[in-house]
Design an enzyme around this catalytic site. Structure first.
Site, PDB file in Angstrom:
ATOM      1  N   ARG A  94      -0.673 -10.281  -0.326  1.00  0.00           N
ATOM      2  CA  ARG A  94      -1.581 -10.401   0.816  1.00  0.00           C
ATOM      3  C   ARG A  94      -2.880  -9.727   0.391  1.00  0.00           C
ATOM      4  O   ARG A  94      -2.870  -8.707  -0.307  1.00  0.00           O
ATOM      5  CB  ARG A  94      -1.024  -9.680   2.057  1.00  0.00           C
ATOM      6  CG  ARG A  94       0.125 -10.375   2.700  1.00  0.00           C
ATOM      7  CD  ARG A  94      -0.245 -11.673   3.382  1.00  0.00           C
ATOM      8  NE  ARG A  94      -1.033 -11.481   4.596  1.00  0.00           N
ATOM      9  CZ  ARG A  94      -1.727 -12.451   5.192  1.00  0.00           C
ATOM     10  NH1 ARG A  94      -1.754 -13.661   4.676  1.00  0.00           N
ATOM     11  NH2 ARG A  94      -2.395 -12.205   6.305  1.00  0.00           N
ATOM     12  N   ASP A 133       2.393   4.624  -2.813  1.00  0.00           N
ATOM     13  CA  ASP A 133       1.370   5.545  -2.343  1.00  0.00           C
ATOM     14  C   ASP A 133       0.825   6.312  -3.546  1.00  0.00           C
ATOM     15  O   ASP A 133       1.441   6.324  -4.623  1.00  0.00           O
ATOM     16  CB  ASP A 133       1.974   6.527  -1.325  1.00  0.00           C
ATOM     17  CG  ASP A 133       1.976   5.943   0.082  1.00  0.00           C
ATOM     18  OD1 ASP A 133       1.052   5.167   0.397  1.00  0.00           O
ATOM     19  OD2 ASP A 133       2.895   6.257   0.848  1.00  0.00           O
ATOM     20  N   ARG A 185      -7.929  -3.414  11.702  1.00  0.00           N
ATOM     21  CA  ARG A 185      -8.366  -2.060  12.046  1.00  0.00           C
ATOM     22  C   ARG A 185      -9.844  -1.849  11.741  1.00  0.00           C
ATOM     23  O   ARG A 185     -10.448  -2.608  10.971  1.00  0.00           O
ATOM     24  CB  ARG A 185      -7.510  -0.989  11.360  1.00  0.00           C
ATOM     25  CG  ARG A 185      -7.209  -1.225   9.901  1.00  0.00           C
ATOM     26  CD  ARG A 185      -6.264  -0.147   9.408  1.00  0.00           C
ATOM     27  NE  ARG A 185      -6.302  -0.068   7.941  1.00  0.00           N
ATOM     28  CZ  ARG A 185      -5.751   0.882   7.225  1.00  0.00           C
ATOM     29  NH1 ARG A 185      -5.099   1.865   7.820  1.00  0.00           N
ATOM     30  NH2 ARG A 185      -5.833   0.875   5.914  1.00  0.00           N
ATOM     31  N   ARG A 231       8.882   9.804  18.042  1.00  0.00           N
ATOM     32  CA  ARG A 231       8.758  11.265  17.998  1.00  0.00           C
ATOM     33  C   ARG A 231       8.679  11.754  19.437  1.00  0.00           C
ATOM     34  O   ARG A 231       7.786  11.332  20.177  1.00  0.00           O
ATOM     35  CB  ARG A 231       7.466  11.575  17.262  1.00  0.00           C
ATOM     36  CG  ARG A 231       7.458  12.879  16.559  1.00  0.00           C
ATOM     37  CD  ARG A 231       6.115  13.064  15.895  1.00  0.00           C
ATOM     38  NE  ARG A 231       6.084  12.673  14.504  1.00  0.00           N
ATOM     39  CZ  ARG A 231       4.960  12.503  13.822  1.00  0.00           C
ATOM     40  NH1 ARG A 231       3.790  12.654  14.409  1.00  0.00           N
ATOM     41  NH2 ARG A 231       4.986  12.168  12.547  1.00  0.00           N
ATOM     42  N   TYR A 284       4.511  -1.672  -3.687  1.00  0.00           N
ATOM     43  CA  TYR A 284       3.564  -0.870  -2.921  1.00  0.00           C
ATOM     44  C   TYR A 284       3.861   0.604  -3.207  1.00  0.00           C
ATOM     45  O   TYR A 284       4.945   1.092  -2.886  1.00  0.00           O
ATOM     46  CB  TYR A 284       3.639  -1.128  -1.405  1.00  0.00           C
ATOM     47  CG  TYR A 284       2.625  -0.245  -0.718  1.00  0.00           C
ATOM     48  CD1 TYR A 284       1.314  -0.659  -0.567  1.00  0.00           C
ATOM     49  CD2 TYR A 284       2.963   1.047  -0.325  1.00  0.00           C
ATOM     50  CE1 TYR A 284       0.355   0.182  -0.019  1.00  0.00           C
ATOM     51  CE2 TYR A 284       2.005   1.892   0.218  1.00  0.00           C
ATOM     52  CZ  TYR A 284       0.717   1.447   0.363  1.00  0.00           C
ATOM     53  OH  TYR A 284      -0.236   2.288   0.887  1.00  0.00           O
ATOM     54  N   ARG A 288      13.730   0.832  11.012  1.00  0.00           N
ATOM     55  CA  ARG A 288      13.829   1.728  12.165  1.00  0.00           C
ATOM     56  C   ARG A 288      12.423   1.923  12.732  1.00  0.00           C
ATOM     57  O   ARG A 288      11.420   1.704  12.029  1.00  0.00           O
ATOM     58  CB  ARG A 288      14.443   3.072  11.761  1.00  0.00           C
ATOM     59  CG  ARG A 288      13.850   3.681  10.489  1.00  0.00           C
ATOM     60  CD  ARG A 288      14.558   4.947  10.088  1.00  0.00           C
ATOM     61  NE  ARG A 288      14.089   6.059  10.880  1.00  0.00           N
ATOM     62  CZ  ARG A 288      13.031   6.798  10.602  1.00  0.00           C
ATOM     63  NH1 ARG A 288      12.313   6.564   9.524  1.00  0.00           N
ATOM     64  NH2 ARG A 288      12.661   7.784  11.379  1.00  0.00           N
ATOM     65  N   GLU A 331     -11.226  -4.450   8.771  1.00  0.00           N
ATOM     66  CA  GLU A 331     -10.307  -5.008   7.769  1.00  0.00           C
ATOM     67  C   GLU A 331      -9.684  -6.300   8.283  1.00  0.00           C
ATOM     68  O   GLU A 331      -9.053  -6.316   9.345  1.00  0.00           O
ATOM     69  CB  GLU A 331      -9.160  -4.019   7.501  1.00  0.00           C
ATOM     70  CG  GLU A 331      -9.547  -2.900   6.576  1.00  0.00           C
ATOM     71  CD  GLU A 331      -8.356  -1.993   6.226  1.00  0.00           C
ATOM     72  OE1 GLU A 331      -8.625  -0.867   5.801  1.00  0.00           O
ATOM     73  OE2 GLU A 331      -7.187  -2.421   6.399  1.00  0.00           O
TER      74      GLU A 331
HETATM   75  P1  FAD Z   1      -5.253   0.247  -8.952  1.00  0.00           P
HETATM   76  O1  FAD Z   1      -5.974   1.255  -8.172  1.00  0.00           O
HETATM   77  O2  FAD Z   1      -5.249  -1.140  -8.463  1.00  0.00           O
HETATM   78  O3  FAD Z   1      -5.826   0.257 -10.439  1.00  0.00           O
HETATM   79  C1  FAD Z   1      -5.599  -0.787 -11.344  1.00  0.00           C
HETATM   80  C2  FAD Z   1      -6.898  -1.036 -12.066  1.00  0.00           C
HETATM   81  O4  FAD Z   1      -6.652  -1.991 -13.113  1.00  0.00           O
HETATM   82  C3  FAD Z   1      -7.968  -1.656 -11.168  1.00  0.00           C
HETATM   83  O5  FAD Z   1      -9.125  -0.858 -11.195  1.00  0.00           O
HETATM   84  C4  FAD Z   1      -8.223  -3.027 -11.782  1.00  0.00           C
HETATM   85  O6  FAD Z   1      -9.575  -3.428 -11.706  1.00  0.00           O
HETATM   86  C5  FAD Z   1      -7.790  -2.809 -13.217  1.00  0.00           C
HETATM   87  N1  FAD Z   1      -7.407  -4.047 -13.900  1.00  0.00           N
HETATM   88  C6  FAD Z   1      -6.519  -4.973 -13.461  1.00  0.00           C
HETATM   89  N2  FAD Z   1      -6.445  -5.993 -14.325  1.00  0.00           N
HETATM   90  C7  FAD Z   1      -7.322  -5.709 -15.337  1.00  0.00           C
HETATM   91  C8  FAD Z   1      -7.709  -6.391 -16.505  1.00  0.00           C
HETATM   92  N3  FAD Z   1      -7.201  -7.593 -16.823  1.00  0.00           N
HETATM   93  N4  FAD Z   1      -8.620  -5.825 -17.334  1.00  0.00           N
HETATM   94  C9  FAD Z   1      -9.161  -4.626 -17.007  1.00  0.00           C
HETATM   95  N5  FAD Z   1      -8.839  -3.937 -15.889  1.00  0.00           N
HETATM   96  C10 FAD Z   1      -7.924  -4.473 -15.075  1.00  0.00           C
HETATM   97  N6  FAD Z   1      -1.877   5.316  -0.817  1.00  0.00           N
HETATM   98  C11 FAD Z   1      -1.769   6.518  -0.208  1.00  0.00           C
HETATM   99  O7  FAD Z   1      -1.159   7.442  -0.765  1.00  0.00           O
HETATM  100  N7  FAD Z   1      -2.362   6.746   1.013  1.00  0.00           N
HETATM  101  C12 FAD Z   1      -3.056   5.783   1.677  1.00  0.00           C
HETATM  102  O8  FAD Z   1      -3.561   6.027   2.772  1.00  0.00           O
HETATM  103  C13 FAD Z   1      -3.169   4.502   1.063  1.00  0.00           C
HETATM  104  N8  FAD Z   1      -3.853   3.514   1.663  1.00  0.00           N
HETATM  105  C14 FAD Z   1      -3.935   2.299   1.075  1.00  0.00           C
HETATM  106  C15 FAD Z   1      -4.660   1.296   1.719  1.00  0.00           C
HETATM  107  C16 FAD Z   1      -4.766   0.041   1.143  1.00  0.00           C
HETATM  108  C17 FAD Z   1      -5.544  -1.026   1.845  1.00  0.00           C
HETATM  109  C18 FAD Z   1      -4.107  -0.233  -0.081  1.00  0.00           C
HETATM  110  C19 FAD Z   1      -4.146  -1.604  -0.696  1.00  0.00           C
HETATM  111  C20 FAD Z   1      -3.403   0.766  -0.741  1.00  0.00           C
HETATM  112  C21 FAD Z   1      -3.319   2.041  -0.180  1.00  0.00           C
HETATM  113  N9  FAD Z   1      -2.666   3.076  -0.832  1.00  0.00           N
HETATM  114  C22 FAD Z   1      -2.552   4.306  -0.220  1.00  0.00           C
HETATM  115  C23 FAD Z   1      -2.066   2.893  -2.172  1.00  0.00           C
HETATM  116  C24 FAD Z   1      -3.037   3.291  -3.328  1.00  0.00           C
HETATM  117  O9  FAD Z   1      -4.189   2.487  -3.263  1.00  0.00           O
HETATM  118  C25 FAD Z   1      -2.322   3.083  -4.663  1.00  0.00           C
HETATM  119  O10 FAD Z   1      -1.179   3.898  -4.725  1.00  0.00           O
HETATM  120  C26 FAD Z   1      -3.173   3.399  -5.909  1.00  0.00           C
HETATM  121  O11 FAD Z   1      -4.498   3.061  -5.782  1.00  0.00           O
HETATM  122  C27 FAD Z   1      -2.580   2.643  -7.079  1.00  0.00           C
HETATM  123  O12 FAD Z   1      -3.217   2.989  -8.291  1.00  0.00           O
HETATM  124  P2  FAD Z   1      -3.035   2.055  -9.560  1.00  0.00           P
HETATM  125  O13 FAD Z   1      -3.743   2.708 -10.677  1.00  0.00           O
HETATM  126  O14 FAD Z   1      -1.613   1.703  -9.731  1.00  0.00           O
HETATM  127  O15 FAD Z   1      -3.712   0.664  -9.155  1.00  0.00           O
END
Ligand code: FAD
Length: 367
Positions: A251, A352, A282, A178, A350, A174, A302
């Protein structure tokens, strides 16, 4: 013989850090490792010339869940930032999300009745498409030609690296229109940015916990596995299983940043570039997330691109082929009772930030 730690937590991102914090509170011994040189994963912010720079893309915290909002605020105070991005197309600026300001900028319509009539007129041309076959058809059916051409097509094609005709229709279910003059991107009740940056939040979560950065789990897997009874793995699930069912596709993004000797570059934190001919999607001007008044400014462009081995995996490719591979890994993961797979990479979703916190808090209760 009892092991040194109860949990080895692979990944010092938001998921690993929330889990480690809560498990430690329950008296568990945790060891957190990360292959990067810093904690925080993708929400890591770095202070450059007094500006907190979102090193892995703009991050705006938003949630409807009061418990989660109170949780993050118990570690760091959040400011009142509201995300109101702009779109730049061929020399003109449009407000996002699609609202009365956007409709006025597109067509000069001033009332909701005029705006609704204009959208209906735009959509009428595509009424014959009963079953949209791809994203282009879906967007035209939902919003008509102008919105698609000026604000959706170029941005989406850059983001996905392919023509909108080759992107599945379900990606746009959708179009959120707004009919008020409200540029607040998110509908959530709570929104903001941690004062001082996200790294403060992670530092507080990991206070008093053993953490080692620059350590890749796969480089020392045997030794590390011996250290703890259980593993919380937040890295890529396909990598954990040595890609035996194939690689999951992502991606990726490439960032180009500049410190500028002016105090204000674009007057807004986020400006999307929706023309396909502009190679970036952006520009982020980081100081605006925290209402910065520094003399200088720091901007980041980006550029989305295909993911290959040495890139950071950012967005999972949510198509049938990858879901099929994921299913096999998830089945296999069930046999590993002492390993929990959590977070955006291990679940190949994905998420947040508020979803990640919610999930990590739930996991601590049973794992
Ligand atoms: P990550 O932050 O990826 O943490 C995983 C960690 O594991 C990393 O530090 C990595 O280095 C480590 N790791 C991986 N493999 C290994 C290994 N083999 N050995 C040791 N360490 C390892 N969310 C929002 O709520 N608002 C937003 O505006 C928003 N904007 C975003 C914009 C972008 C461009 C992206 C990509 C995401 C965005 N998000 C946003 C989502 C947000 O980034 C994630 O929800 C959050 O960071 C996920 O946390 P995580 O711990 O699951 O993953």
């Amino acid at each position: 013989m009892s092991k040194k730690y109860d949990y080895l937590i692979v990944g010092a991102g938001l998921y690993g850090s929330v889990f480690a914090h809560e498990a430690t509170k329950k008296g568990k011994r945790c060891f957190v490792i990360d292959k990067r040189s810093h904690i925080g994963g993708n929400i890591y912010t770095e202070n450059i010339e007094g500006i907190n720079v979102h090193k892995y893309g703009a991050h705006i915290f938003h949630t409807n869940n009061k418990e989660i909002w109170d949780y993050v605020n118990s570690f760091v105070e959040f400011n009142h930032f509201r995300n109101s991005p702009l779109a730049y197309y061929k020399g003109k600026l449009y407000n996002l999300p699609f609202n009365m300001n956007t409709f006025y900028q597109l067509w000069g319509v001033k009332t909701p009745i005029e705006a609704k009539a204009k959208i209906e007129e735009q959509r009428a041309m595509f009424k014959h498409i009963k079953f949209p076959k791809n994203l282009e058809e879906q967007a035209l059916v939902l919003g008509g030609k102008d919105i698609y051409k000026k604000l959706i097509k170029g941005y989406t094609e850059k983001q996905w690296g392919r023509s909108a005709k080759n992107i599945p229709a379900f990606i746009i279910r959708r179009l959120p229109f707004r009919f008020t003059f409200d540029n607040n991107y998110f509908n959530d009740i709570y929104q903001g940015i941690p004062k001082g940056g996200y790294t403060i939040l992670i530092k507080k979560l990991l206070e008093g916990i053993d953490v080692k950065t620059n350590l890749n789990f796969f480089d020392e897997r045997n030794n590390l596995e011996k250290l703890a009874d259980k593993i919380v793995f937040t890295g890529k699930i396909d990598e954990f299983f040595d890609y035996r069912f194939g690689k999951l596709e992502y991606r990726s993004l490439h960032f180009e940043s500049e410190l500028l000797d002016i105090d204000n570059y674009q007057g807004n934190a986020v400006v999307n570039y929706t023309d396909k001919r502009v190679p970036y999607t952006r520009i982020i001007e980081h100081k605006h997330f925290e209402f910065g008044t520094q003399d200088k400014t720091y901007i980041t462009k980006e550029y989305p691109h295909e993911f290959s081995k040495d890139d950071e995996p950012y967005y999972p490719v949510n198509d049938e082929k990858n879901q099929h591979i994921l299913k096999k890994y998830n089945e296999l993961a069930k046999q590993y009772n002492n390993v929990h797979f959590g977070g955006r990479l291990a679940e190949y979703k994905y998420y947040d930030m508020h979803n990640v916190i919610e999930n990590a808090l739930k996991t601590v209760k049973y794992f």
